[in-house]
Design a protein around this motif. Sequence first.
Motif, PDB file in Angstrom:
ATOM      1  N   LEU A 168      31.905  37.966  29.125  1.00 34.71           N
ATOM      2  CA  LEU A 168      32.012  37.385  30.464  1.00 34.71           C
ATOM      3  C   LEU A 168      33.302  37.835  31.133  1.00 34.71           C
ATOM      4  N   PRO A 169      33.229  38.500  32.306  1.00 34.37           N
ATOM      5  CA  PRO A 169      34.443  38.838  33.045  1.00 34.37           C
ATOM      6  C   PRO A 169      34.811  37.702  33.993  1.00 34.37           C
ATOM      7  N   TRP A 170      36.090  37.413  34.136  1.00 34.85           N
ATOM      8  CA  TRP A 170      36.480  36.334  35.037  1.00 34.85           C
ATOM      9  C   TRP A 170      36.100  36.665  36.479  1.00 34.85           C
ATOM     10  N   GLN A 171      35.972  37.977  36.782  1.00 37.39           N
ATOM     11  CA  GLN A 171      35.592  38.352  38.151  1.00 37.39           C
ATOM     12  C   GLN A 171      34.193  37.854  38.514  1.00 37.39           C
ATOM     13  N   LEU A 172      33.307  37.683  37.499  1.00 40.43           N
ATOM     14  CA  LEU A 172      31.985  37.132  37.790  1.00 40.43           C
ATOM     15  C   LEU A 172      32.107  35.660  38.180  1.00 40.43           C
ATOM     16  N   LEU A 173      32.963  34.919  37.477  1.00 37.91           N
ATOM     17  CA  LEU A 173      33.201  33.531  37.860  1.00 37.91           C
ATOM     18  C   LEU A 173      33.804  33.463  39.255  1.00 37.91           C
ATOM     19  N   ALA A 174      34.706  34.399  39.561  1.00 35.38           N
ATOM     20  CA  ALA A 174      35.311  34.427  40.892  1.00 35.38           C
ATOM     21  C   ALA A 174      34.260  34.719  41.953  1.00 35.38           C
ATOM     22  N   ALA A 175      33.353  35.630  41.662  1.00 31.85           N
ATOM     23  CA  ALA A 175      32.304  35.965  42.636  1.00 31.85           C
ATOM     24  C   ALA A 175      31.419  34.752  42.901  1.00 31.85           C
ATOM     25  N   ILE A 176      31.044  34.040  41.853  1.00 29.64           N
ATOM     26  CA  ILE A 176      30.212  32.854  42.030  1.00 29.64           C
ATOM     27  C   ILE A 176      30.994  31.754  42.731  1.00 29.64           C
ATOM     28  N   GLY A 177      32.259  31.585  42.348  1.00 29.10           N
ATOM     29  CA  GLY A 177      33.083  30.582  43.009  1.00 29.10           C
ATOM     30  C   GLY A 177      33.272  30.869  44.476  1.00 29.10           C
ATOM     31  N   LYS A 178      33.372  32.162  44.845  1.00 29.30           N
ATOM     32  CA  LYS A 178      33.489  32.542  46.249  1.00 29.30           C
ATOM     33  C   LYS A 178      32.208  32.194  47.001  1.00 29.30           C
ATOM     34  N   VAL A 179      31.085  32.527  46.423  1.00 26.58           N
ATOM     35  CA  VAL A 179      29.793  32.324  47.088  1.00 26.58           C
ATOM     36  C   VAL A 179      29.427  30.843  47.156  1.00 26.58           C
ATOM     37  N   GLU A 180      29.786  30.092  46.136  1.00 24.92           N
ATOM     38  CA  GLU A 180      29.407  28.682  46.105  1.00 24.92           C
ATOM     39  C   GLU A 180      30.298  27.808  46.980  1.00 24.92           C
ATOM     40  N   SER A 181      31.600  28.050  46.974  1.00 23.60           N
ATOM     41  CA  SER A 181      32.489  27.119  47.675  1.00 23.60           C
ATOM     42  C   SER A 181      33.698  27.777  48.315  1.00 23.60           C
ATOM     43  N   GLY A 182      33.725  29.119  48.384  1.00 25.67           N
ATOM     44  CA  GLY A 182      34.913  29.764  48.931  1.00 25.67           C
ATOM     45  C   GLY A 182      36.146  29.448  48.117  1.00 25.67           C
ATOM     46  N   HIS A 183      36.011  29.522  46.784  1.00 26.07           N
ATOM     47  CA  HIS A 183      37.104  29.195  45.861  1.00 26.07           C
ATOM     48  C   HIS A 183      37.648  27.794  46.147  1.00 26.07           C
ATOM     49  N   TYR A 215      36.056  42.249  43.484  1.00 28.87           N
ATOM     50  CA  TYR A 215      37.163  41.683  42.723  1.00 28.87           C
ATOM     51  C   TYR A 215      37.541  42.552  41.527  1.00 28.87           C
ATOM     52  N   ARG A 216      36.593  43.324  41.038  1.00 40.20           N
ATOM     53  CA  ARG A 216      36.925  44.221  39.925  1.00 40.20           C
ATOM     54  C   ARG A 216      37.901  45.317  40.357  1.00 40.20           C
ATOM     55  N   LYS A 217      37.878  45.682  41.622  1.00 40.06           N
ATOM     56  CA  LYS A 217      38.789  46.721  42.110  1.00 40.06           C
ATOM     57  C   LYS A 217      40.227  46.223  42.046  1.00 40.06           C
ATOM     58  N   ASN A 218      40.425  45.030  42.545  1.00 43.27           N
ATOM     59  CA  ASN A 218      41.728  44.377  42.428  1.00 43.27           C
ATOM     60  C   ASN A 218      41.710  43.100  43.240  1.00 43.27           C
ATOM     61  N   THR A 219      42.572  42.181  42.866  1.00 43.53           N
ATOM     62  CA  THR A 219      42.749  40.941  43.609  1.00 43.53           C
ATOM     63  C   THR A 219      44.230  40.604  43.590  1.00 43.53           C
ATOM     64  N   HIS A 220      44.588  39.610  44.366  1.00 43.77           N
ATOM     65  CA  HIS A 220      45.954  39.111  44.275  1.00 43.77           C
ATOM     66  C   HIS A 220      45.957  37.604  44.427  1.00 43.77           C
ATOM     67  N   GLU A 221      46.998  36.993  43.912  1.00 44.50           N
ATOM     68  CA  GLU A 221      47.127  35.542  43.940  1.00 44.50           C
ATOM     69  C   GLU A 221      47.740  35.090  45.259  1.00 44.50           C
ATOM     70  N   ILE A 222      47.209  34.004  45.804  1.00 47.62           N
ATOM     71  CA  ILE A 222      47.766  33.416  47.018  1.00 47.62           C
ATOM     72  C   ILE A 222      48.011  31.934  46.752  1.00 47.62           C
ATOM     73  N   PRO A 223      48.863  31.283  47.536  1.00 46.25           N
ATOM     74  CA  PRO A 223      49.140  29.859  47.302  1.00 46.25           C
ATOM     75  C   PRO A 223      47.888  29.012  47.481  1.00 46.25           C
ATOM     76  N   ASP A 224      47.814  27.927  46.731  1.00 40.84           N
ATOM     77  CA  ASP A 224      46.708  26.987  46.888  1.00 40.84           C
ATOM     78  C   ASP A 224      46.651  26.478  48.319  1.00 40.84           C
TER      79      ASP A 224
END
Length: 595
Positions: free
Chosen positions: A118-133, A256-265
């Motif tokens: 399981l790649p964390w990017q898949l969880l990120a993709a689902i989290g983006k689609v479900e609730s915008g993180h 997200y597999r290409k790259n991402t960066h962290e932003i403040p909550d």
Amino acid sequence: MAAQFGRRLRKGAVTTTVAAVAVAALSASQAPDVAAGGPGTGTTSDTAAPGGPDGDDSATGNSPYYTELPPLNSPKPAPATGTPESRGPAEAGIPATVLDAYKKAEAALRRDKPGCNLPWQLLAAIGKVESGHAGGGRLGADGTTLTRIIGPQLDGNGFALIKDTDGGRYDGNSRYDNAVGPMQFIPSTWAWAGRDGNGDGVEDPNNIYDATLAAGHYLCRNGWDLSRQADLRRAVLSYNGSEDYYRTVLSWLEYYRKNTHEIPDGTGPLPGARSDSGRGTTRPGPTTPGTGTGGSTGPRAPGATPGTTPSPSAPAPGTPPRPTEPTPPGTGSPKPEPSDPPTGTPTPTPTPTDTVHHLENAGTPRLTATAGDAFAQRIGTRAVTEDGEAVAGVRVRFTVTGDTDAVFADGEAVATVRTDASGVAHAPELRAGEKTGAFTVRATVVGRLIPGLSYRATVTERTADTLVRTADTPLTCVPGERFEDRVRVKATREGEAAGKVAVTATLVTSEEDPAENDKGPHFKDADGNPVRTLTGLRTDADGLLTLPELYADDTTGTFVLRLTTAGGATLDVLLEVAEPEAEPSPGPSTGTDAP
């Protein structure tokens, strides 16, 4: 849905043709093993695909999701330092706590289910689609959303029909279910898929750590390997059975597999268009605990409509919002969504599930197995009407509960099976773990609140019927010293090696007296103190066991070490402690030395 692709693209694309080109272009830039339009994804319709091969309902109940696609240009690698503008598009930013949850879930699954990949990017993709993180990371310090994220009620009017399964505990709706939390689980799925991801002892679908870990386990069930395209497709479609959902998730996965960066909550962009836009179906904003039945698959700032920026007069984050509703395209001002279907709305046709009155045992005998073995019997449950007639086509969920590590054949503690023509659902093969004792398998009807049926199961110890030494060398020692050879034995059961069998070793008084001896040979504990009984010993996979070193005190004689196992195997090993033989003294002189 095809017509909506134009609204998702930012660069002025407004037609379905451009949308299709965008997806194709994105796919072409992605890894060859995961494409946005794999086999069988040629349709742009939003029809539901089957959940998983286990026949289970989807994680989200096929609730609406956010349809926005990522930019055509993938994010560039972010520098170690620099301004947010130098780090790539805003879409590549993931709120810090949300990103931490995704990565922690990946690490947990890498440990618990390494074959899933399981790649964390898949969880990120689902989290983006479900609730915008989680609505841009609007979370409390423990990772719980500041306001609950609740989807529309699944009442069969434009959505799936899922009657209430949690008494309104999670979604505040006692008539129908709603998807809940940043990963949008429906209550009936959360009941078995929920996990405690932040270690607080609570499984909360509104907590990003709990919800993300649960999503990871959900995607990794059925022995799926997500590095394989076919299994990845099955897993994503089991989360939400829409082909468009699958393509949207894969688009974000590769982005997200290409790259991402962290932003403040709390600074992430708010979600935009939703998959139910244009259907005449709307829903209110995020709700605070205990407020009504409506909600949104993604949170937005109080008072804001999807795709807009909150006005300066909007309440501060965390303030209980006044439920409002976005204005559907081409309509006037918002209007409240009724909690009940409008007058004149056709009553949904009863399903087979609606006719089930109770469950009954379909001939399952007493369930007993030795640790590590499969149970010889399979659980059978029959769904029947009030008149006792069998009901076919009903999903029955079997859940292993209690202090046990027993699981079904696929390694999961939950399985969903549809009843056959005789109304019977047979659970998959049940396998005992290493924990002994009793536990329960609970059978319930998916999508209907009726009493469940419990099956008691017992796991007994592994046993051996024979113990033998692997060598016949005498075990001897002088007083106060250490035995040079260690005791090594092999356990068997019916002639086969008995692995992982518990063994107890005791220095007994004699072969006739099993009481522990208070003198003679002994083992030593960590502090060097004499120990004459050892428990917790266990043979290895080949039935072999090598005991710790033995020591002698100043007492001489013959002593007995008794080894016993569950199942009745016993072995007495003789230990000899004796003074060393005296060396012969030189003989008397026979005369004078020769000259």
